[in-house]
Design an enzyme around this catalytic site. Structure first.
Site, PDB file in Angstrom:
ATOM      1  N   LYS A   1     -88.473   7.215  -4.640  1.00 40.55           N
ATOM      2  CA  LYS A   1     -88.162   7.846  -5.925  1.00 40.55           C
ATOM      3  C   LYS A   1     -87.587   9.256  -5.729  1.00 40.55           C
ATOM      4  O   LYS A   1     -86.876   9.758  -6.588  1.00 40.55           O
ATOM      5  CB  LYS A   1     -89.397   7.875  -6.812  1.00 40.55           C
ATOM      6  CG  LYS A   1     -89.917   6.456  -7.090  1.00 40.55           C
ATOM      7  CD  LYS A   1     -90.395   6.258  -8.494  1.00 40.55           C
ATOM      8  CE  LYS A   1     -90.623   4.805  -8.868  1.00 40.55           C
ATOM      9  NZ  LYS A   1     -91.150   3.908  -7.847  1.00 40.55           N
TER      10      LYS A   1
HETATM   11  C1  LIG Z   1     -90.940   2.422  -7.789  1.00 42.36           C
HETATM   12  C2  LIG Z   1     -91.159   1.710  -6.498  1.00 42.36           C
HETATM   13  C3  LIG Z   1     -90.663   0.402  -6.258  1.00 42.36           C
HETATM   14  C4  LIG Z   1     -89.937  -0.393  -7.328  1.00 42.36           C
HETATM   15  O1  LIG Z   1     -88.650   0.087  -7.575  1.00 42.36           O
HETATM   16  P1  LIG Z   1     -87.870  -0.330  -8.898  1.00 42.36           P
HETATM   17  O2  LIG Z   1     -86.647   0.481  -8.919  1.00 42.36           O
HETATM   18  O3  LIG Z   1     -88.808   0.000 -10.035  1.00 42.36           O
HETATM   19  O4  LIG Z   1     -87.602  -1.782  -8.815  1.00 42.36           O
HETATM   20  C5  LIG Z   1     -90.853  -0.161  -5.012  1.00 42.36           C
HETATM   21  N1  LIG Z   1     -91.544   0.494  -4.038  1.00 42.36           N
HETATM   22  C6  LIG Z   1     -92.022   1.741  -4.224  1.00 42.36           C
HETATM   23  C7  LIG Z   1     -92.776   2.396  -3.121  1.00 42.36           C
HETATM   24  C8  LIG Z   1     -91.852   2.400  -5.452  1.00 42.36           C
HETATM   25  O5  LIG Z   1     -92.357   3.641  -5.634  1.00 42.36           O
END
Ligand SMILES: *Cc1c(COP(=O)(O)O)cnc(C)c1O
Length: 497
Positions: A113
């Site tokens: 993120k």
């Molecule tokens: C948010 C997240 C995901 C999922 O990603 P999306 O874009 O919501 O599909 C997968 N792995 C981790 C570690 C995350 O923080």
């Protein structure tokens, strides 16, 4: 380049407007009116640039209302070794022959993120200036753990912004709580709420839409905005690392320009995999997009049957960031696959909110199966996969990434496909030490959070990210706990209103 709403194709706004508004007034998501394309030569040339310049190049195709200087201001501030632990920003690790781990977690909060939330504050403040919104931007976030911390790190000390995060007092992990309570920065606030995540979320939504609060903020020269994952400003940075990793593999001689690759993405809200879809349609040669879910497998079922049905049990898993039953960004994919049919989207997503279920038409099912493969696995399989790749390749991966590895193995068995493959690795194994350590050692650990990290370092021989290592000695700054009923007062008081 202008942006339309998925629920009203006649809406037409600039990228600066799309980013500051976050979501369209009709409830739809902003989508660029066309997908810009890159030639193979352009993609190859990306390999010779720094990550910040790669990002600037991709953004120049989407944020056409931004000047070059504005784009570089954003990318240079976000993608430097000030914020990321590796020069390459998005590191590629070779797992085994023809399989590459795209490590997207070398940022300040050790999860992917950061790739978007490090740059979103600069996009937002630049956009606001461009459209003469001369106001201080106040970000409110409700979090179940990861997003709040990533947003805090992104917005901390960014001029013209302040950020306030609410989390459920008993609803986050001890490590996540420590991360937030010790948050640094002069423009940040963190508060625990007596309640669950939904209480936090509902409270934030109510404050956002309170006309009286809005007016009071306006009088003080402030406005609310959101760092939510449906903002286009969070999606576009994710396209960059797929273009970048392809260029990097060509440069390293792992593939020839033009060779197709598969991309595997552990998926929750469908944001990350949608970014891979955009990269493909910009011109990155992609064979299959492989969508990996944990046992909250609403997307697996959807991709395999064309029926989206959220009326099912919700499971708490060892890959909590994928514990999601409504994948918001799917709306953008379906808008594109229906050739931008806003009335169909309104119909399907109306059904989703009324009945929790919709079914797409047969032609769309065909298109989905041409582009995507989907699979899922449970917690036992996730841990077994971590154990196996640790034993076989001396590589330690986190629980979310392990879901992707497992689904990729199933894909290979089902299809016999030997196309070279990039797996999006979305979190540092240290972020989920307890489950990862249990998987690696094949037994539960009695150690405390910090000792688990030390133990994992000993076994994995991977350096502990400094952001997590430093946590042990950081003073706690935020210890407020409030009732749900106090949330609005709390926000106003903190803002000095
Ligand atoms: C948010 C997240 C995901 C999922 O990603 P999306 O874009 O919501 O599909 C997968 N792995 C981790 C570690 C995350 O923080």
């Amino acid at each position: 380049m202008f942006y339309n709403s998925t629920r009203n194709s006649t809406v037409k706004v600039s990228s600066a407007e799309a980013i500051t508004q976050g979501i369209s007034a009709d409830g739809g998501l902003f989508v660029p009116e066309s997908i810009p394309t890159l030639s193979l030569d352009e993609i190859k040339a990306v390999g010779d640039m720094s990550y910040a310049d790669r990002a600037a190049f991709v953004f120049s195709k989407y944020l056409t209302d931004f000047t070059d200087a504005e784009i570089h201001y954003c990318t240079d501030n976000a993608y430097s070794t000030k914020n990321f632990e590796t020069e390459s920003i998005a590191e590629i690790a070779h797992l085994f022959d023809g399989t590459y781990m795209l490590e997207l977690w070398h940022g300040p909060t050790c999860a992917f993120k950061d790739m978007a939330l490090q740059i979103l504050p600069y996009f937002l403040t630049t956009s606001a200036k461009k459209i003469n919104l001369d106001k201080k931007i106040v970000i409110l976030v409700a979090t179940s753990g990861d997003t709040g911390k990533a947003a805090l790190e992104g917005f901390r000390d960014v001029e013209g912004t302040s950020i306030m995060v609410f989390y459920p007092e008993d609803g986050v992990s001890p490590m996540q709580k420590r991360q937030m309570k010790t948050q640094e920065g002069s423009n940040v606030g963190v508060c625990a709420l007596k309640g669950n995540f939904d209480d936090c979320q509902n409270g934030v939504k109510a404050i956002f839409t309170d006309e009286n609060v809005k007016k009071q903020l306006d009088e003080k020269g402030m406005m609310f905005s959101s760092a939510n994952s449906i903002n286009w400003g969070r999606l576009v940075p994710q396209i960059v690392y797929y273009v970048s990793s392809y260029a990097e593999l060509v440069k390293d001689g792992e593939i020839e320009a033009g060779d197709k690759i598969n991309i595997v993405v552990p998926t929750g809200n469908f944001g990350n995999i949608l970014a891979a879809y955009y990269a493909k349609h910009m011109g990155v040669p992609v064979n299959k997009l492989i969508c990996a879910s944990n046992i909250n497998n609403v997307l697996t079922d959807f991709i395999n049957t064309g029926i989206y049905d959220r009326n099912r049990k919700f499971y708490a898993t060892v890959s909590p960031s994928m514990d999601i039953l409504i994948s918001s960004n799917l709306e953008r994919l379906l808008y594109l696959l229906t050739d931008r049919n806003d009335s169909l989207i309104k119909e399907w997503f109306g059904k989703l909110s009324a009945e929790g279920k919709y079914e797409v038409s047969d032609d769309i099912k065909v298109k989905i199966s041409e582009e995507f493969f989907a699979g899922c696995c449970d917690d036992v399989q996730t841990k077994n996969t971590i154990h196996e790749i640790y034993e076989k390749y001396s590589y330690t991966c986190d629980t979310h990434t392990a879901v992707a590895v497992k689904v990729y193995e199933d894909y290979k068995k089902a299809t016999g496909d030997t196309t070279k493959t990039v797996i999006a690795s979305t979190a540092s194994p240290y972020k989920f030490s307890e489950a990862v350590l249990e998987a690696v050692q094949d037994s539960k650990s009695e150690l405390d959070e910090y000792d688990m990290i030390d133990k994992l370092a000993e076994l994995s021989k991977m350096p502990v990210p400094s952001a997590l290592a430093d946590l042990r000695n950081k003073p706690e700054r935020f210890n407020d706990v409030i009732d749900k009923a106090e949330q609005k007062e709390y926000v106003l008081k903190t803002l000095g209103i």
